[in-house]
Design a protein around this motif. Structure first.
Motif, PDB file in Angstrom:
ATOM      1  N   ARG A  16       0.833  -1.213   0.000  1.00 18.15           N
ATOM      2  CA  ARG A  16       0.000   0.000   0.000  1.00 18.15           C
ATOM      3  C   ARG A  16       0.864   1.257   0.000  1.00 18.15           C
ATOM      4  N   LEU A  17       1.988   1.222   0.739  1.00 15.09           N
ATOM      5  CA  LEU A  17       2.899   2.366   0.807  1.00 15.09           C
ATOM      6  C   LEU A  17       3.878   2.398  -0.367  1.00 15.09           C
ATOM      7  N   ARG A  18       3.769   1.407  -1.247  1.00 13.36           N
ATOM      8  CA  ARG A  18       4.645   1.292  -2.434  1.00 13.36           C
ATOM      9  C   ARG A  18       6.130   1.237  -2.051  1.00 13.36           C
ATOM     10  N   ILE A  19       6.412   0.435  -1.044  1.00 16.69           N
ATOM     11  CA  ILE A  19       7.790   0.220  -0.600  1.00 16.69           C
ATOM     12  C   ILE A  19       8.274  -1.097  -1.205  1.00 16.69           C
ATOM     13  N   PRO A  20       9.293  -1.073  -2.067  1.00 14.76           N
ATOM     14  CA  PRO A  20       9.833  -2.330  -2.595  1.00 14.76           C
ATOM     15  C   PRO A  20      10.378  -3.191  -1.446  1.00 14.76           C
ATOM     16  N   TYR A  21      10.097  -4.490  -1.482  1.00 10.65           N
ATOM     17  CA  TYR A  21      10.499  -5.378  -0.390  1.00 10.65           C
ATOM     18  C   TYR A  21      10.730  -6.786  -0.901  1.00 10.65           C
ATOM     19  N   LEU A  22      11.409  -7.566  -0.064  1.00 13.01           N
ATOM     20  CA  LEU A  22      11.601  -8.998  -0.269  1.00 13.01           C
ATOM     21  C   LEU A  22      11.467  -9.703   1.069  1.00 13.01           C
TER      22      LEU A  22
END
Length: 187
Positions: A16-22
């Motif tokens: 939702r916050l458009r934070i790239p993650y793995l």
């Protein structure tokens, strides 16, 4: 709240916050290998200062422990901070993405998988999980990392890019550990 429910909440917030993650660590190792107990979830995220208010609002202090100061320090020093759910004893280690060739590479190799039937999440590739596990083993010599690596090779060996791992093992000075892992799997 169980680990996969917490993971779902974290994934929904990061997306939702458009934070790239793995998702990485033991949860990713279990997705590709053998199950084991864990009370923590490891996530690599490309968090910036502008994400802090959204993160703090998403994890109410009545239910979670999260520190603005720790987030700011993690961003500044490319370190990590925790999100803790005291009621369940679960902890999320959020590691800020580093600007290293390895982190750049593994963010290009995302695997979108279903950790549970109800949602999808971005996972580190099995090869990248194994490379990080070798780094952690080199730092602390914990056998659990080698067990995770061999578990991934046993369960997902047919999809593993051995050449990719070998190249990174050479670049990151992990070749001795990698060779030991390969010997262990052959036994």
């Amino acid at each position: 709240m169980g680990p996969f429910e917490l993971l779902q909440k974290i994934v929904e917030i990061l997306e939702r916050l458009r934070i790239p993650y793995l998702v990485t660590g033991s949860v990713a190792a279990m997705a590709y290998g053998e199950s084991r107990l864990t009370n923590d979830i490891d996530i690599i995220a490309d968090i910036k200062e502008e994400h802090i208010p959204g993160l703090l609002n998403a994890f109410p202090i009545q239910e979670f422990y999260i520190s603005e100061e720790m987030i700011r320090n993690a961003i500044r020093y490319r370190g990590q901070f925790n999100i803790i759910h005291p009621a369940s004893g679960l902890k999320v280690d959020v590691i800020v993405k580093k600007n290293t060739p390895f982190d750049e590479c593994r963010f290009k190799r995302i695997h979108r998988i279903y950790p549970a039937e109800t949602y999808q999440a971005n996972f580190s590739s099995p090869e990248d999980v194994m490379i990080k596990k070798m780094e952690f083993y080199k730092e602390g010599a914990s056998e659990k990392h080698l067990r995770d690596i061999t578990g991934i090779l046993k369960i997902s060996g047919d999809i593993i890019d051995i050449d990719y791992i070998t190249q990174w093992a050479d670049r990151l000075d992990l070749r001795e550990i990698w060779n030991a892992v390969l010997r262990r799997v052959k036994e």
